[in-house]
Design a protein around this motif. Structure first.
Motif, PDB file in Angstrom:
ATOM      1  N   LEU A   1       0.830  -1.202   0.000  1.00  0.00           N
ATOM      2  CA  LEU A   1       0.000   0.000   0.000  1.00  0.00           C
ATOM      3  C   LEU A   1       0.863   1.250   0.000  1.00  0.00           C
ATOM      4  N   VAL A   2       1.946   1.233   0.824  1.00  0.00           N
ATOM      5  CA  VAL A   2       2.811   2.413   0.888  1.00  0.00           C
ATOM      6  C   VAL A   2       3.524   2.620  -0.450  1.00  0.00           C
ATOM      7  N   VAL A   3       3.924   1.506  -1.104  1.00  0.00           N
ATOM      8  CA  VAL A   3       4.531   1.618  -2.439  1.00  0.00           C
ATOM      9  C   VAL A   3       3.586   2.368  -3.373  1.00  0.00           C
ATOM     10  N   LEU A   4       2.302   2.024  -3.283  1.00  0.00           N
ATOM     11  CA  LEU A   4       1.283   2.655  -4.120  1.00  0.00           C
ATOM     12  C   LEU A   4       1.105   4.128  -3.742  1.00  0.00           C
ATOM     13  N   LEU A   5       1.070   4.394  -2.434  1.00  0.00           N
ATOM     14  CA  LEU A   5       0.848   5.766  -1.959  1.00  0.00           C
ATOM     15  C   LEU A   5       1.981   6.686  -2.380  1.00  0.00           C
ATOM     16  N   PHE A   6       3.227   6.159  -2.371  1.00  0.00           N
ATOM     17  CA  PHE A   6       4.357   6.971  -2.815  1.00  0.00           C
ATOM     18  C   PHE A   6       4.172   7.381  -4.276  1.00  0.00           C
ATOM     19  N   ALA A   7       3.629   6.479  -5.082  1.00  0.00           N
ATOM     20  CA  ALA A   7       3.395   6.801  -6.488  1.00  0.00           C
ATOM     21  C   ALA A   7       2.370   7.932  -6.617  1.00  0.00           C
ATOM     22  N   PHE A   8       1.363   7.936  -5.724  1.00  0.00           N
ATOM     23  CA  PHE A   8       0.395   9.034  -5.746  1.00  0.00           C
ATOM     24  C   PHE A   8       1.041  10.340  -5.309  1.00  0.00           C
ATOM     25  N   ALA A   9       1.900  10.258  -4.284  1.00  0.00           N
ATOM     26  CA  ALA A   9       2.518  11.463  -3.720  1.00  0.00           C
ATOM     27  C   ALA A   9       3.523  12.067  -4.694  1.00  0.00           C
ATOM     28  N   LEU A  10       4.304  11.196  -5.376  1.00  0.00           N
ATOM     29  CA  LEU A  10       5.319  11.676  -6.312  1.00  0.00           C
ATOM     30  C   LEU A  10       4.904  11.236  -7.718  1.00  0.00           C
ATOM     31  N   ASP A  11       4.405  12.157  -8.478  1.00  0.00           N
ATOM     32  CA  ASP A  11       3.883  11.869  -9.818  1.00  0.00           C
ATOM     33  C   ASP A  11       4.861  11.028 -10.649  1.00  0.00           C
ATOM     34  N   PRO A  12       4.462   9.813 -11.069  1.00  0.00           N
ATOM     35  CA  PRO A  12       5.385   8.930 -11.803  1.00  0.00           C
ATOM     36  C   PRO A  12       5.865   9.548 -13.129  1.00  0.00           C
ATOM     37  N   ASP A  13       5.082  10.457 -13.711  1.00  0.00           N
ATOM     38  CA  ASP A  13       5.472  11.026 -15.003  1.00  0.00           C
ATOM     39  C   ASP A  13       6.565  12.066 -14.878  1.00  0.00           C
TER      40      ASP A  13
ATOM     41  N   TRP B   1      13.574   1.847   1.079  1.00  0.00           N
ATOM     42  CA  TRP B   1      14.002   1.665   2.466  1.00  0.00           C
ATOM     43  C   TRP B   1      13.025   2.281   3.454  1.00  0.00           C
ATOM     44  N   MET B   2      12.356   3.358   3.039  1.00  0.00           N
ATOM     45  CA  MET B   2      11.340   3.926   3.926  1.00  0.00           C
ATOM     46  C   MET B   2      10.223   2.902   4.171  1.00  0.00           C
ATOM     47  N   VAL B   3       9.799   2.236   3.084  1.00  0.00           N
ATOM     48  CA  VAL B   3       8.747   1.222   3.235  1.00  0.00           C
ATOM     49  C   VAL B   3       9.239   0.086   4.128  1.00  0.00           C
ATOM     50  N   VAL B   4      10.501  -0.345   3.905  1.00  0.00           N
ATOM     51  CA  VAL B   4      11.039  -1.437   4.729  1.00  0.00           C
ATOM     52  C   VAL B   4      11.074  -1.017   6.205  1.00  0.00           C
ATOM     53  N   LEU B   5      11.525   0.222   6.478  1.00  0.00           N
ATOM     54  CA  LEU B   5      11.620   0.674   7.874  1.00  0.00           C
ATOM     55  C   LEU B   5      10.248   0.716   8.539  1.00  0.00           C
ATOM     56  N   PHE B   6       9.267   1.306   7.856  1.00  0.00           N
ATOM     57  CA  PHE B   6       7.927   1.394   8.458  1.00  0.00           C
ATOM     58  C   PHE B   6       7.341   0.002   8.683  1.00  0.00           C
ATOM     59  N   SER B   7       7.520  -0.876   7.698  1.00  0.00           N
ATOM     60  CA  SER B   7       6.998  -2.230   7.858  1.00  0.00           C
ATOM     61  C   SER B   7       7.738  -2.972   8.967  1.00  0.00           C
ATOM     62  N   SER B   8       9.046  -2.668   9.130  1.00  0.00           N
ATOM     63  CA  SER B   8       9.824  -3.326  10.184  1.00  0.00           C
ATOM     64  C   SER B   8       9.284  -2.964  11.558  1.00  0.00           C
ATOM     65  N   VAL B   9       8.892  -1.694  11.718  1.00  0.00           N
ATOM     66  CA  VAL B   9       8.330  -1.281  13.013  1.00  0.00           C
ATOM     67  C   VAL B   9       7.105  -2.148  13.324  1.00  0.00           C
ATOM     68  N   LEU B  10       6.267  -2.376  12.302  1.00  0.00           N
ATOM     69  CA  LEU B  10       5.081  -3.217  12.504  1.00  0.00           C
ATOM     70  C   LEU B  10       5.491  -4.653  12.833  1.00  0.00           C
ATOM     71  N   ALA B  11       6.466  -5.160  12.089  1.00  0.00           N
ATOM     72  CA  ALA B  11       6.882  -6.556  12.295  1.00  0.00           C
ATOM     73  C   ALA B  11       7.489  -6.753  13.686  1.00  0.00           C
ATOM     74  N   VAL B  12       8.314  -5.783  14.119  1.00  0.00           N
ATOM     75  CA  VAL B  12       8.927  -5.883  15.451  1.00  0.00           C
ATOM     76  C   VAL B  12       7.842  -5.798  16.524  1.00  0.00           C
ATOM     77  N   GLY B  13       6.931  -4.845  16.361  1.00  0.00           N
ATOM     78  CA  GLY B  13       5.841  -4.705  17.333  1.00  0.00           C
ATOM     79  C   GLY B  13       5.024  -5.977  17.436  1.00  0.00           C
ATOM     80  N   ARG B  14       4.774  -6.585  16.294  1.00  0.00           N
ATOM     81  CA  ARG B  14       4.004  -7.823  16.241  1.00  0.00           C
ATOM     82  C   ARG B  14       4.793  -8.965  16.916  1.00  0.00           C
ATOM     83  N   SER B  15       6.095  -9.041  16.604  1.00  0.00           N
ATOM     84  CA  SER B  15       6.932 -10.128  17.124  1.00  0.00           C
ATOM     85  C   SER B  15       6.957 -10.127  18.650  1.00  0.00           C
ATOM     86  N   PHE B  16       6.993  -8.928  19.267  1.00  0.00           N
ATOM     87  CA  PHE B  16       7.063  -8.881  20.723  1.00  0.00           C
ATOM     88  C   PHE B  16       5.693  -8.697  21.359  1.00  0.00           C
TER      89      PHE B  16
END
Lengths: 256, 235
Positions: free
Chosen positions: B45-57, B70-85
């Motif tokens: 979803l964030v990959v998609l949202l970035f495309a909306f925020a920054l015009d692909p053309d 890496w921004m997507v990986v970092l944000f998703s990592s926060v979720l994964a870590v929170g979930r893991s613990f």
């Protein structure tokens, strides 16, 4: 309660006779010396020392910028030492020392960012550029905001101290890594930096003002740290006696 | 047998404890499917949202791809870590783990190992998504794999330490990103620059970044291993 507080107070090396105050003869002398030093620094930094050939009047910001950033790093090293010692010795002294120092470090990092931005506005024409040192400072500032946030979460003293000690250590090892990463990141964008202007050949009253600033801010750090430590210590005692007092009151009510 | 389990510190018991905990975590993920049904879709979803925020053309998206990845990986990592613990904090499972006789270092390394596997799957899916949606060409696959691998070990190592720290904390959902994201700033810098080189966007050498990411990973793996005992007992 008061006797036990002052007894533990002396073990901290503070030697406070009255636990209701954070001042002692030693800190009053230290405070007075700091105030005199700040007055001298203003006189030498702003009026007596000449403007620099290259930097002009902006060199005067350096007399404060270098001390604030140095004290901030020193504060975080004290926090790291306190954190490591807490995990080893498990005494309140090391925990409170680490926490007090971290708070002062954050304040001084904030000041560093502010006076760095003022320098930038004059030199670059904008408040912010992604200059390596300012960027590093901003990242570390937020790292230690996290430390203070952990500190603010209610918990038992031992739990809170352990959490903070771990954060204090995890944060301090990041300092050299962030430095290296930001240096390489901005490696292609060399620009005039506030630190790059600090040349070893500054002499006379300029050099005197620079070293005086460092000395004065070290005194200020010591003075703030002792007071902040004592406030933290008294806050712990107040928290303890607050509960005990409330229990005693309820008992009295029940007895009547 | 019981002595072997309770004897702390020997490398073999630590590693076998780690394997047990990692296998438990991965089994839990496979059965609950929270990672696949929630964290992964969030990342896409964030990959998609970035495309909306920054015009692909306007070519901004293409130029910013390594950083966005890496921004997507970092944000998703926060979720994964929170979930893991998060699963450990419920019903006093952490106390159960303490009583189980597993070594704290083993528990930490096990959590990090499981996190690493989950995050590597996430990395791979995201990389495919970026190649497909942002039209990215990969010119240096070996460097790319090295950068992504070392960066992800670093994220898992720091995430494991801070996950353990915040597991039983009030307000851990807001504290975890505040603690973890500034710490991961060097990973974001190194990961982004390394991927830029691997994609042929930047001429500079890429391997020094792998070195920096490797040092980060090693430092936090060591610290996390050392710190997990006090965290488990007192935090």
């Amino acid at each position: 309660m008061t006797t036990s507080a002052s007894a533990t107070g002396t073990t901290s090396g503070a030697g406070t006779p009255a636990p209701t105050s954070t001042a002692s003869t030693a800190t009053r002398v230290l405070g007075a010396a700091t105030l005199v030093g700040i007055a001298l620094l203003v006189v030498f930094g702003v009026f007596v020392s000449p403007p620099d050939k290259e930097l002009g009047e902006t060199i005067r910001i350096l007399y404060m910028h270098v001390p604030t950033v140095s004290v901030a790093y020193l504060a975080f090293i004290v926090t790291a030492v306190g954190s490591a010692m807490y995990l080893w010795k498990r005494t309140e002294f090391w925990d409170l020392l680490a926490a007090s120092s971290a708070e002062i470090g954050v304040v001084f990092f904030g000041l560093t960012i502010l006076n760095g931005m003022l320098w930038g506005k004059i030199t670059w024409g904008v408040f912010w550029r992604w200059e390596p040192r300012l960027t590093t400072t901003a990242v570390l500032f937020l790292t230690y905001i996290g430390y203070l946030a952990v500190r603010a979460v209610p918990a038992s003293p031992r739990t809170r101290a352990t959490r903070c000690a771990v954060v204090g250590l995890l944060a301090v090892v990041n300092i050299p890594i962030v430095h290296k990463a930001v240096d390489w990141w901005r490696g292609l964008h060399q620009e005039r930096t506030i630190f790059g202007t600090l040349k070893p050949e500054i002499q006379g009253t300029q050099a005197f003002a620079a070293y005086l600033g460092l000395g004065v801010f070290l005194l200020l750090f010591a003075w703030l740290l002792i007071h902040r430590f004592r406030v933290a210590f008294l806050a712990e005692r107040a928290a303890e006696s607050g509960l005990e007092g409330a229990i005693a009151e309820r008992r009295q009510e029940a007895g009547q | 047998m019981a002595e072997a389990v309770t004897a702390p510190g020997t490398l073999r018991t630590v590693l076998s404890d780690a394997r047990l905990v990692a296998a438990k975590d991965l089994r839990l993920e496979l059965r609950s499917r929270v990672g696949i049904s929630q964290v992964l879709p969030f990342a896409l979803l964030v990959v998609l949202l970035f495309a909306f925020a920054l015009d692909p053309d306007r070519r901004v998206l293409g130029a910013a791809t390594p950083g966005l990845y890496w921004m997507v990986v970092l944000f998703s990592s926060v979720l994964a870590v929170g979930r893991s613990f998060g699963v450990e904090a419920e019903d006093g499972v952490l106390d159960g783990l303490r009583l189980s006789g597993l070594s704290p270092a083993g528990i930490y390394l096990g959590k990090v190992g499981a996190l690493l596997v989950e995050l590597l799957v996430l990395d791979l899916v995201l990389a495919l998504a970026v190649v497909v949606f942002y039209g990215t060409d990969i010119s240096g696959p070996v460097l790319l794999a090295a950068v992504v691998g070392t960066a992800t070990v670093g994220i898992a190592a720091a995430g494991g330490a801070y996950g353990g720290l915040t597991a039983r904390m009030r307000g851990r959902d807001t504290l975890l990103p505040l603690l973890l994201l500034p710490l991961l700033a060097p990973v974001l810098i190194g990961g982004t620059r390394g991927v830029e080189v691997a994609l042929g966007r930047d001429a500079g050498p890429g391997w020094p970044w792998v070195g920096l990411l490797g040092i980060f990973a090693l430092v936090y793996l060591t610290l996390g291993t050392l710190m997990f005992r006090p965290l488990l007992e007192d935090a």
